[in-house]
Design a protein around this motif. Structure first.
Motif, mmCIF file in Angstrom:
data_model
loop_
_atom_site.group_PDB
_atom_site.id
_atom_site.type_symbol
_atom_site.label_atom_id
_atom_site.label_comp_id
_atom_site.label_asym_id
_atom_site.label_seq_id
_atom_site.Cartn_x
_atom_site.Cartn_y
_atom_site.Cartn_z
ATOM 1 N N PRO A 139 36.002 58.943 29.178
ATOM 2 C CA PRO A 139 37.375 58.415 29.199
ATOM 3 C C PRO A 139 37.436 56.891 29.072
ATOM 4 C CG PRO A 139 37.121 60.087 30.890
ATOM 5 C CD PRO A 139 35.758 59.856 30.298
ATOM 6 N N ALA A 140 36.500 56.169 29.644
ATOM 7 C CA ALA A 140 36.516 54.703 29.546
ATOM 8 C C ALA A 140 36.355 54.252 28.101
ATOM 9 C CB ALA A 140 35.412 54.099 30.423
ATOM 10 N N TRP A 141 35.522 54.944 27.342
ATOM 11 C CA TRP A 141 35.284 54.598 25.935
ATOM 12 C C TRP A 141 36.564 54.787 25.130
ATOM 13 C CZ3 TRP A 141 30.454 53.284 23.665
ATOM 14 C CH2 TRP A 141 30.442 53.245 22.283
ATOM 15 N N ASP B 154 40.058 46.089 34.286
ATOM 16 C CA ASP B 154 41.227 46.608 34.993
ATOM 17 C C ASP B 154 42.108 47.467 34.083
ATOM 18 O OD1 ASP B 154 40.453 45.381 37.360
ATOM 19 O OD2 ASP B 154 41.647 43.576 36.977
ATOM 20 N N GLY B 155 42.293 47.013 32.849
ATOM 21 C CA GLY B 155 43.106 47.775 31.898
ATOM 22 C C GLY B 155 42.509 49.137 31.592
ATOM 23 N N VAL B 156 41.192 49.182 31.411
ATOM 24 C CA VAL B 156 40.526 50.458 31.134
ATOM 25 C C VAL B 156 40.610 51.366 32.355
ATOM 26 C CG1 VAL B 156 38.323 51.562 30.598
ATOM 27 C CG2 VAL B 156 39.008 49.502 29.366
ATOM 28 N N MET B 157 40.426 50.802 33.536
ATOM 29 C CA MET B 157 40.528 51.597 34.767
ATOM 30 C C MET B 157 41.902 52.271 34.850
ATOM 31 S SD MET B 157 37.700 51.395 36.672
ATOM 32 C CE MET B 157 38.301 51.797 38.312
ATOM 33 N N GLU B 158 42.943 51.501 34.558
ATOM 34 C CA GLU B 158 44.303 52.032 34.626
ATOM 35 C C GLU B 158 44.559 53.042 33.510
ATOM 36 O OE1 GLU B 158 48.869 50.408 34.235
ATOM 37 O OE2 GLU B 158 47.307 49.018 34.835
ATOM 38 N N GLU B 159 44.198 52.691 32.288
ATOM 39 C CA GLU B 159 44.450 53.564 31.133
ATOM 40 C C GLU B 159 43.729 54.902 31.264
ATOM 41 O OE1 GLU B 159 45.994 54.759 27.481
ATOM 42 O OE2 GLU B 159 46.521 52.959 28.602
ATOM 43 N N PRO C 128 38.879 54.176 41.985
ATOM 44 C CA PRO C 128 38.198 52.935 42.356
ATOM 45 C C PRO C 128 36.705 53.184 42.573
ATOM 46 C CG PRO C 128 40.235 53.175 43.599
ATOM 47 C CD PRO C 128 40.021 54.473 42.855
ATOM 48 N N GLY C 129 35.910 52.204 42.201
ATOM 49 C CA GLY C 129 34.470 52.334 42.325
ATOM 50 C C GLY C 129 33.778 52.577 40.998
ATOM 51 N N ARG C 130 34.545 52.823 39.939
ATOM 52 C CA ARG C 130 33.973 53.071 38.606
ATOM 53 C C ARG C 130 33.911 51.803 37.757
ATOM 54 N NH1 ARG C 130 33.435 58.416 36.528
ATOM 55 N NH2 ARG C 130 32.550 57.132 34.897
ATOM 56 N N GLU C 131 34.212 50.652 38.350
ATOM 57 C CA GLU C 131 34.248 49.398 37.605
ATOM 58 C C GLU C 131 32.904 49.083 36.927
ATOM 59 O OE1 GLU C 131 37.398 49.248 40.741
ATOM 60 O OE2 GLU C 131 35.264 49.734 40.771
ATOM 61 N N GLY C 132 31.806 49.368 37.611
ATOM 62 C CA GLY C 132 30.483 49.130 37.038
ATOM 63 C C GLY C 132 30.244 49.963 35.795
ATOM 64 N N THR C 133 30.691 51.208 35.829
ATOM 65 C CA THR C 133 30.565 52.086 34.663
ATOM 66 C C THR C 133 31.385 51.543 33.506
ATOM 67 O OG1 THR C 133 30.204 54.019 36.054
ATOM 68 C CG2 THR C 133 30.948 54.437 33.810
ATOM 69 N N VAL C 134 32.591 51.090 33.808
ATOM 70 C CA VAL C 134 33.460 50.539 32.761
ATOM 71 C C VAL C 134 32.818 49.283 32.160
ATOM 72 C CG1 VAL C 134 35.712 49.499 32.278
ATOM 73 C CG2 VAL C 134 35.561 51.551 33.708
ATOM 74 N N ARG C 135 32.264 48.415 32.998
ATOM 75 C CA ARG C 135 31.576 47.218 32.487
ATOM 76 C C ARG C 135 30.433 47.607 31.551
ATOM 77 N NH1 ARG C 135 32.717 45.579 37.685
ATOM 78 N NH2 ARG C 135 34.165 43.813 37.730
ATOM 79 N N ASP C 136 29.681 48.627 31.931
ATOM 80 C CA ASP C 136 28.577 49.100 31.093
ATOM 81 C C ASP C 136 29.091 49.634 29.749
ATOM 82 O OD1 ASP C 136 26.741 48.440 33.064
ATOM 83 O OD2 ASP C 136 26.495 50.512 33.775
#
Length: 97
Positions: A9-11, A27-32, A37-45
């Motif tokens: 989903p982040a991709w 933050d935008g990807v987390m919301e979209e 919460p806690g998946r920020e590291g995965t989104v950064r990757d």
């Protein structure tokens, strides 16, 4: 859509934000993607991997912020219509010569 493209989903959310807003951040990807919460590291990757593949381009001086990269800009194979994009959308990309 994530199942159809077999992407996380982040991709998918990052591509959507790149097309619609002209920029992507954690933050935008987390919301979209409606991630917990806690998946920020995965989104950064994910965003880093997308940048490595030239789908996104890092914004100078801005941590974890990206604009559409060469691969996305040149991938207009679906003849997408951006005429209804918002003021901060695709037509504001830094893609003009």
């Amino acid at each position: 859509m994530c199942r159809e493209t077999k992407r996380e989903p982040a991709w998918v959310s990052a591509i959507r934000l790149a097309f619609l807003r002209g920029q992507v951040d954690v933050d935008g990807v987390m919301e979209e993607a409606n991630l917990i919460p806690g998946r920020e590291g995965t989104v950064r990757d994910v965003l880093s991997t997308m940048a490595d593949r030239n789908l996104l381009e890092p914004v100078d001086g801005a941590e974890d912020r990206y604009v559409p990269g060469k691969v996305l800009i040149e991938s207009d194979r679906y003849d997408l219509d951006f005429s209804k994009a918002s003021d901060g959308g695709a037509h504001r990309w830094r893609s003009s010569g």
